[in-house]
Every structure is written in C-alpha cells, then in structure tokens.
Write a protein that holds these residues in place. Structure first.
Motif, PDB file in Angstrom:
ATOM      1  N   ARG A  96       0.781  -1.229   0.000  1.00 15.64           N
ATOM      2  CA  ARG A  96       0.000   0.000   0.000  1.00 15.64           C
ATOM      3  C   ARG A  96       0.824   1.296   0.000  1.00 15.64           C
ATOM      4  NH1 ARG A  96      -5.354  -1.347   0.831  1.00 15.64           N
ATOM      5  NH2 ARG A  96      -5.721  -3.387   1.737  1.00 15.64           N
ATOM      6  N   VAL A  97       2.131   1.217   0.004  1.00 13.43           N
ATOM      7  CA  VAL A  97       2.950   2.436   0.061  1.00 13.43           C
ATOM      8  C   VAL A  97       2.761   3.300  -1.186  1.00 13.43           C
ATOM      9  CG1 VAL A  97       5.334   3.290  -0.051  1.00 13.43           C
ATOM     10  CG2 VAL A  97       4.673   1.632   1.689  1.00 13.43           C
ATOM     11  N   LEU A  98       2.625   2.661  -2.358  1.00 17.95           N
ATOM     12  CA  LEU A  98       2.507   3.420  -3.601  1.00 17.95           C
ATOM     13  C   LEU A  98       1.069   3.587  -4.081  1.00 17.95           C
ATOM     14  CD1 LEU A  98       5.501   2.117  -5.757  1.00 17.95           C
ATOM     15  CD2 LEU A  98       5.397   4.102  -4.255  1.00 17.95           C
ATOM     16  N   GLU A  99       0.129   2.968  -3.408  1.00 13.54           N
ATOM     17  CA  GLU A  99      -1.258   3.050  -3.874  1.00 13.54           C
ATOM     18  C   GLU A  99      -1.733   4.503  -3.918  1.00 13.54           C
ATOM     19  OE1 GLU A  99      -4.168   0.531  -2.172  1.00 13.54           O
ATOM     20  OE2 GLU A  99      -3.040  -1.301  -2.557  1.00 13.54           O
ATOM     21  N   GLY A 100      -2.270   4.883  -5.080  1.00 15.08           N
ATOM     22  CA  GLY A 100      -2.715   6.249  -5.273  1.00 15.08           C
ATOM     23  C   GLY A 100      -1.611   7.189  -5.735  1.00 15.08           C
ATOM     24  N   LYS A 101      -0.376   6.681  -5.786  1.00 14.35           N
ATOM     25  CA  LYS A 101       0.760   7.518  -6.183  1.00 14.35           C
ATOM     26  C   LYS A 101       1.413   7.046  -7.476  1.00 14.35           C
ATOM     27  CE  LYS A 101       1.739   8.244  -1.256  1.00 14.35           C
ATOM     28  NZ  LYS A 101       2.701   8.018  -0.153  1.00 14.35           N
ATOM     29  N   GLU A 102       0.975   5.881  -7.969  1.00 16.60           N
ATOM     30  CA  GLU A 102       1.631   5.309  -9.149  1.00 16.60           C
ATOM     31  C   GLU A 102       1.564   6.235 -10.356  1.00 16.60           C
ATOM     32  OE1 GLU A 102      -0.406   1.550  -7.268  1.00 16.60           O
ATOM     33  OE2 GLU A 102      -0.943   3.653  -7.628  1.00 16.60           O
ATOM     34  N   THR A 103       0.413   6.847 -10.583  1.00 18.88           N
ATOM     35  CA  THR A 103       0.249   7.664 -11.788  1.00 18.88           C
ATOM     36  C   THR A 103       1.227   8.827 -11.814  1.00 18.88           C
ATOM     37  OG1 THR A 103      -2.093   7.068 -12.001  1.00 18.88           O
ATOM     38  CG2 THR A 103      -1.358   9.067 -13.132  1.00 18.88           C
ATOM     39  N   ARG A 104       1.351   9.539 -10.697  1.00 18.31           N
ATOM     40  CA  ARG A 104       2.278  10.681 -10.644  1.00 18.31           C
ATOM     41  C   ARG A 104       3.725  10.215 -10.808  1.00 18.31           C
ATOM     42  NH1 ARG A 104       0.687  15.613  -8.772  1.00 18.31           N
ATOM     43  NH2 ARG A 104       2.802  15.964  -7.962  1.00 18.31           N
ATOM     44  N   LEU A 105       4.068   9.102 -10.182  1.00 20.37           N
ATOM     45  CA  LEU A 105       5.424   8.585 -10.313  1.00 20.37           C
ATOM     46  C   LEU A 105       5.715   8.162 -11.750  1.00 20.37           C
ATOM     47  CD1 LEU A 105       5.767   6.490  -7.043  1.00 20.37           C
ATOM     48  CD2 LEU A 105       7.167   8.461  -7.683  1.00 20.37           C
ATOM     49  N   LEU A 106       4.759   7.489 -12.382  1.00 22.89           N
ATOM     50  CA  LEU A 106       4.952   7.059 -13.764  1.00 22.89           C
ATOM     51  C   LEU A 106       5.060   8.257 -14.706  1.00 22.89           C
ATOM     52  CD1 LEU A 106       2.524   4.011 -13.843  1.00 22.89           C
ATOM     53  CD2 LEU A 106       4.999   3.937 -14.152  1.00 22.89           C
ATOM     54  N   GLN A 107       4.235   9.257 -14.476  1.00 27.78           N
ATOM     55  CA  GLN A 107       4.322  10.464 -15.297  1.00 27.78           C
ATOM     56  C   GLN A 107       5.693  11.104 -15.168  1.00 27.78           C
ATOM     57  OE1 GLN A 107       0.920  12.622 -13.768  1.00 27.78           O
ATOM     58  NE2 GLN A 107      -0.414  11.932 -15.436  1.00 27.78           N
ATOM     59  N   ALA A 108       6.217  11.142 -13.939  1.00 27.47           N
ATOM     60  CA  ALA A 108       7.547  11.713 -13.717  1.00 27.47           C
ATOM     61  C   ALA A 108       8.620  10.885 -14.422  1.00 27.47           C
ATOM     62  CB  ALA A 108       7.838  11.802 -12.217  1.00 27.47           C
ATOM     63  N   CYS A 109       8.501   9.560 -14.343  1.00 29.98           N
ATOM     64  CA  CYS A 109       9.469   8.679 -15.004  1.00 29.98           C
ATOM     65  C   CYS A 109       9.424   8.845 -16.515  1.00 29.98           C
ATOM     66  CB  CYS A 109       9.195   7.222 -14.635  1.00 29.98           C
ATOM     67  SG  CYS A 109       9.540   6.796 -12.923  1.00 29.98           S
ATOM     68  N   PHE A 110       8.229   8.773 -17.087  1.00 32.64           N
ATOM     69  CA  PHE A 110       8.087   8.878 -18.536  1.00 32.64           C
ATOM     70  C   PHE A 110       8.584  10.232 -19.036  1.00 32.64           C
ATOM     71  CE2 PHE A 110       4.314   5.740 -18.244  1.00 32.64           C
ATOM     72  CZ  PHE A 110       5.187   4.664 -18.310  1.00 32.64           C
ATOM     73  N   SER A 111       8.226  11.287 -18.319  1.00 31.39           N
ATOM     74  CA  SER A 111       8.641  12.622 -18.732  1.00 31.39           C
ATOM     75  C   SER A 111      10.158  12.773 -18.669  1.00 31.39           C
ATOM     76  CB  SER A 111       7.970  13.671 -17.837  1.00 31.39           C
ATOM     77  OG  SER A 111       8.414  14.969 -18.160  1.00 31.39           O
ATOM     78  N   SER A 112      10.761  12.253 -17.604  1.00 31.51           N
ATOM     79  CA  SER A 112      12.202  12.396 -17.405  1.00 31.51           C
ATOM     80  C   SER A 112      13.006  11.581 -18.411  1.00 31.51           C
ATOM     81  CB  SER A 112      12.564  11.969 -15.980  1.00 31.51           C
ATOM     82  OG  SER A 112      13.946  12.123 -15.742  1.00 31.51           O
ATOM     83  N   VAL A 113      12.511  10.411 -18.784  1.00 34.83           N
ATOM     84  CA  VAL A 113      13.274   9.511 -19.657  1.00 34.83           C
ATOM     85  C   VAL A 113      12.925   9.703 -21.125  1.00 34.83           C
ATOM     86  CG1 VAL A 113      13.712   7.094 -20.233  1.00 34.83           C
ATOM     87  CG2 VAL A 113      13.564   7.802 -17.833  1.00 34.83           C
ATOM     88  N   PHE A 114      11.646   9.776 -21.444  1.00 32.88           N
ATOM     89  CA  PHE A 114      11.244   9.862 -22.850  1.00 32.88           C
ATOM     90  C   PHE A 114      11.640  11.185 -23.484  1.00 32.88           C
ATOM     91  CE2 PHE A 114       7.506   6.607 -22.658  1.00 32.88           C
ATOM     92  CZ  PHE A 114       8.420   5.634 -22.298  1.00 32.88           C
ATOM     93  N   SER A 115      11.793  12.214 -22.659  1.00 27.73           N
ATOM     94  CA  SER A 115      12.134  13.531 -23.203  1.00 27.73           C
ATOM     95  C   SER A 115      13.626  13.682 -23.496  1.00 27.73           C
ATOM     96  CB  SER A 115      11.710  14.626 -22.224  1.00 27.73           C
ATOM     97  OG  SER A 115      12.372  14.472 -20.971  1.00 27.73           O
ATOM     98  N   LEU A 116      14.424  12.679 -23.115  1.00 27.81           N
ATOM     99  CA  LEU A 116      15.844  12.730 -23.453  1.00 27.81           C
ATOM    100  C   LEU A 116      16.026  12.803 -24.959  1.00 27.81           C
ATOM    101  CD1 LEU A 116      17.209  10.009 -20.994  1.00 27.81           C
ATOM    102  CD2 LEU A 116      17.722  12.462 -20.904  1.00 27.81           C
ATOM    103  N   PRO A 117      17.105  13.411 -25.423  1.00 29.99           N
ATOM    104  CA  PRO A 117      17.338  13.487 -26.872  1.00 29.99           C
ATOM    105  C   PRO A 117      17.468  12.091 -27.475  1.00 29.99           C
ATOM    106  CG  PRO A 117      18.873  14.878 -25.640  1.00 29.99           C
ATOM    107  CD  PRO A 117      18.177  14.028 -24.638  1.00 29.99           C
TER     108      PRO A 117
END
Length: 240
Positions: A48-69
C-alpha cells in the motif's frame, strides 16, 4: 516502526518524484534515473505504500526519460540502455506487486499513458513508448495467469487470472499499434511484436472464458470482429 510507516512518514515516493522532475531533460550523465526507478520497483513490494501515487510517479518517469534526446554519439549508450532496462523492470514490478483487485486499473493507467506518448510528434518518444508497450504486452502473453508469478500472498479478492483482467483502452491500443506498423518505420517491429503478444493474451483470455462457461463474444472491450482478425491473421505469424 514498520517499513510501510517509515516510507509514508518520510515521503519517499514524493521525494523520488521530485528528484526525477529536477533531472535535466536534455542530457543523461548520471544513473539517478535508473536508481529512482529501481527504488520505485522496490517500494511497490511494500504493501500500500505506492497506492494512489503510481500515476504521478509514472508520469515523472516517462517525462524524465522519454524527453531525453535521441541516441547520439555523445550519449553514454550503456547508461541509456540500463536506464531503459530499469524502466521495464519497474513497470513489471509494479504489475507483479499490485494487489489482484488493482491489476486492471494499473494496466489501464499505464497503457493509457503510453498510448498518448506513442502518438508524440517526436520520433524517439514514439519509439520509446511503443517499446514499453511491447514489453508489458510480452509479460501478459508469456504468463497464462498473473498468479503464476505473483508472490504467494493474495488479498481478499484472490489471485488474478486472465479472465479477471479488464483493460478498456485495449481496443484503442490495438488499433493504434496496427496503424503504427504501416506509418512509422522506426517503431514498426516493436508495434508488430506488441500486437502479436496482445493477440496471444486475448486468445488465452477468451479461452479461459470458454472454459468457465462464458461466451467469448461477451468480451467487454473488444469488437468480436477485431478479435477474430487478430487470432486468425496475427497469431499464425507467431508460429511459423
């Protein structure tokens, strides 16, 4: 103090999100991204530590990695590949460690985010997004029931199986991937493989439905015509 209480008190998930957001989008010089995603994978095993927080964490991950050149000569290729591998492992861990009652919701959210990113105007973003879709699709196709590789514990809803998984965005995702095979040269192979994996998953899911006395045509989210097309046209190419 239990580990779950410790994680909540010191806001570990929130701090990981901040670290990812602070990483420069135009360069990959350190292993911080992959360390952050490994931490998320580990936290997913703490109930239950990440429940309700997965979406924000995934958005941060995708934004940080996919936006690389795009991969260029001055980018450390090993560091890049390890970063992408850490993302794949994180996505799989989130799925495996999710409570059975939340698997469908989690898959829906992940696929929806990746579907949006796979429509990006930037070629390298599309390719990275489709690559993650292919990876998750492979996980679904290779495991007849998620309970085969979940931990031994189950929640009040019991272990998850094919017939329990409902992904409303799946029809849209399949249509997008089928079109991608003919539209984007750089993602053609990944899109084809993802379609094949999802066809295997759907065939298995409908087979399970038949075994328990359910009519396969009652699948909630995919037109039967499309399902027949996938199983008759795509599946044979999986077994040459």
């Amino acid at each position: 103090m239990g580990l779950d209480v410790f994680c909540q008190r010191y806001e570990l998930a929130e701090n990981i999100e901040v670290l990812l957001e602070e990483e420069p989008r135009d360069q990959l010089r350190t292993a911080l991204r992959q360390i952050a995603m490994r931490a998320i994978a580990e936290l997913s095993a703490v109930e239950r530590v990440l429940e309700g927080k997965e979406t924000r964490l995934l958005q941060a991950c995708f934004s940080s990695v996919f936006s690389l050149p795009p991969e260029v000569e001055d980018m450390d290729r090993y560091l890049y590949l390890e970063t992408m591998r850490s993302m794949d492992n994180m996505l799989q861990a989130l799925l495996l460690n999710s409570r059975a009652s939340r698997v469908s919701e989690l898959l829906q959210n992940i696929f929806q985010m990746l579907l949006t990113l796979s429509s990006s105007e930037r070629e390298h973003v599309r390719q990275r997004a489709v690559g993650r879709i292919e990876g998750l699709s492979f996980v679904l196709a290779e495991n007849p029931t998620l309970e085969a590789w979940c931990r031994s514990r189950t929640d009040i809803h019991g272990p998850v199986s094919y017939r329990d998984i409902q992904i409303p965005v799946l029809g849209q995702l399949l249509g997008h991937l089928l079109l991608s095979q003919h539209s984007w040269e750089e993602a053609r192979t990944l899109a084809r493989d993802a379609v094949q994996h999802l066809a295997v998953f759907l065939a298995g899911q409908n087979s399970k439905r038949s075994c328990v006395g359910l009519d396969p045509s009652t699948h909630r989210h995919l037109p039967m015509g499309l399902l027949l097309f996938l199983t008759s046209f795509v599946l044979p190419s999986c077994f040459p």
